[in-house]
Design a protein around this motif. Structure first.
Motif, mmCIF file in Angstrom:
data_model
loop_
_atom_site.group_PDB
_atom_site.id
_atom_site.type_symbol
_atom_site.label_atom_id
_atom_site.label_comp_id
_atom_site.label_asym_id
_atom_site.label_seq_id
_atom_site.Cartn_x
_atom_site.Cartn_y
_atom_site.Cartn_z
ATOM 1 N N MET A 1 0.824 -1.191 0.000
ATOM 2 C CA MET A 1 0.000 0.000 0.000
ATOM 3 C C MET A 1 0.871 1.258 0.000
ATOM 4 S SD MET A 1 -3.336 0.248 2.258
ATOM 5 C CE MET A 1 -4.642 1.388 1.888
ATOM 6 N N ALA A 2 1.996 1.121 0.659
ATOM 7 C CA ALA A 2 2.870 2.284 0.757
ATOM 8 C C ALA A 2 3.770 2.381 -0.454
ATOM 9 C CB ALA A 2 3.709 2.182 2.015
ATOM 10 N N ARG A 3 4.120 3.613 -0.779
ATOM 11 C CA ARG A 3 5.136 3.829 -1.794
ATOM 12 C C ARG A 3 6.286 4.496 -1.081
ATOM 13 N NH1 ARG A 3 7.838 7.718 -3.715
ATOM 14 N NH2 ARG A 3 8.456 7.923 -5.873
ATOM 15 N N HIS A 98 -6.575 3.378 -4.559
ATOM 16 C CA HIS A 98 -5.524 3.991 -3.727
ATOM 17 C C HIS A 98 -4.204 3.965 -4.510
ATOM 18 C CE1 HIS A 98 -3.305 4.636 0.172
ATOM 19 N NE2 HIS A 98 -2.362 4.016 -0.520
ATOM 20 N N GLU A 99 -3.898 2.808 -5.094
ATOM 21 C CA GLU A 99 -2.632 2.693 -5.846
ATOM 22 C C GLU A 99 -2.682 3.528 -7.131
ATOM 23 O OE1 GLU A 99 -0.349 1.435 -4.236
ATOM 24 O OE2 GLU A 99 -1.430 0.233 -2.757
ATOM 25 N N HIS A 102 -1.656 6.882 -6.196
ATOM 26 C CA HIS A 102 -0.183 6.983 -6.113
ATOM 27 C C HIS A 102 0.374 7.310 -7.506
ATOM 28 C CE1 HIS A 102 1.312 5.915 -2.131
ATOM 29 N NE2 HIS A 102 0.427 4.927 -2.031
ATOM 30 N N GLU A 130 -0.086 8.978 1.918
ATOM 31 C CA GLU A 130 -1.056 7.889 2.106
ATOM 32 C C GLU A 130 -2.467 8.439 2.310
ATOM 33 O OE1 GLU A 130 -0.445 4.797 1.480
ATOM 34 O OE2 GLU A 130 1.639 5.330 1.098
#
Ligand SMILES: [Zn+2]
Length: 299
Positions: A1-3, A98-99, A102, A130
């Motif tokens: 989920m995180a970048r 969500h992605e 990003h 986020e």
């Protein structure tokens, strides 16, 4: 989920600062404009499949159940989104957008550049990104302008959550987080559930087999613009919390409670809870929810 924000990011000091992002609402406005532009690129409405959305926005899509406990990730060097397709449908849908957000932020670059130049603290840098991606995902699935109309005369209660969800038929997660994003008062929207159910079937999450033997944790959350604090993913739901009772007993609640911060601090609030399958959707009102229409009369 995180970048991960790394020094090799293509935006390191290379772009002029176009926008000021000193407040959550400024970031939200910018993210919503990126989502609106993406919708235009896609022809005004979202195509039927995730792959069509990804292709339309120029990003690769991999569906891979072997990404461990991750539920999704974005690799800007591809660019490629990887989604774990074994998640329950609501979460797959929200995670995908969500992605995608990003990706939009990466292409645009202005928020990332701003954070790299102005926010030296890496955790708050990451939290801002986020949060922006959650706002973007909610905007793709439940446009904020329509939710604002529905919220105008509401009491910010379970009826509002049901009403918004019924109007859009979209993800419960997007529904809940969009409500928090437009709230004029201090509140936190939070989804509690079992992290390990990431790999369980749809029936386990939504059916009668939803397991109740382990304490749920924060899966998703979003603080309203005026809310100073947030609930970190993975924060445990205490067994004396009203939302725990909602989760255990399968009932909706609206009563006095507290915000269960990960640090152990408890902030008094009004707790609205809606149990759906194996998750509970919570609106934790730290401030007084004033109907938007009423607020305008006195402003
Ligand atoms: Zn993320």
């Amino acid at each position: 989920m995180a970048r991960a924000i790394s020094s090799s990011s293509p935006h390191s000091g290379t772009r002029p600062i176009v926008f000021e992002f000193a407040t959550h609402s400024a970031v939200d406005r910018h993210v919503r404009s990126l989502v609106a532009a993406a919708r235009e690129t896609l022809g005004g409405s979202l195509p039927g499949t995730r792959r069509q959305v990804a292709e339309g926005l120029g990003v690769g899509l991999r569906e891979d159940s072997r990404i461990g406990r991750l539920i999704g990730m974005y690799d800007y060097s591809g660019p490629t989104i990887t989604i774990n397709p074994t998640l329950w449908r609501d979460r797959v849908e929200f995670t995908f957008y969500h992605e995608i957000t990003h990706h939009l932020l990466e292409l645009d670059g202005s928020l990332i550049s701003y954070l790299q130049d102005h926010v030296k603290d890496s955790p708050s840098h990451q939290r801002t990104i986020e949060r922006a991606c959650n706002v973007g995902a909610a905007e793709f699935l439940v446009p904020h302008a329509s939710v604002r109309t529905l919220a105008e005369q509401s009491n910010w209660d379970a009826d509002l959550i049901r009403c918004v969800h019924g109007s859009f038929g979209a993800s419960w997660i997007a529904t809940l987080l969009q409500i928090a994003s437009i709230a004029p008062h201090s509140c936190i929207a939070v989804v509690f559930g079992l992290e390990e159910d990431s790999h369980c079937s749809e029936e386990t999450i939504w059916g009668t087999n939803a397991r109740l033997s382990i304490s749920p944790v924060v899966l998703n959350s979003l603080s309203s613009n005026s809310m100073k604090y947030w609930l970190a993913r993975g924060t445990l739901l205490p067994s004396d919390h009203p939302l725990f009772h909602s989760w255990m007993e399968g009932i909706d609640i609206d009563e006095h409670g507290y915000i269960p911060y990960k640090s152990g601090k408890r902030q008094p609030c009004r707790c609205v809870g809606l149990r759906r399958g194996g998750i509970v959707l919570g609106l934790l009102h730290a401030g007084t929810p004033v109907p938007i229409g009423q607020r305008r009369l006195f402003s």
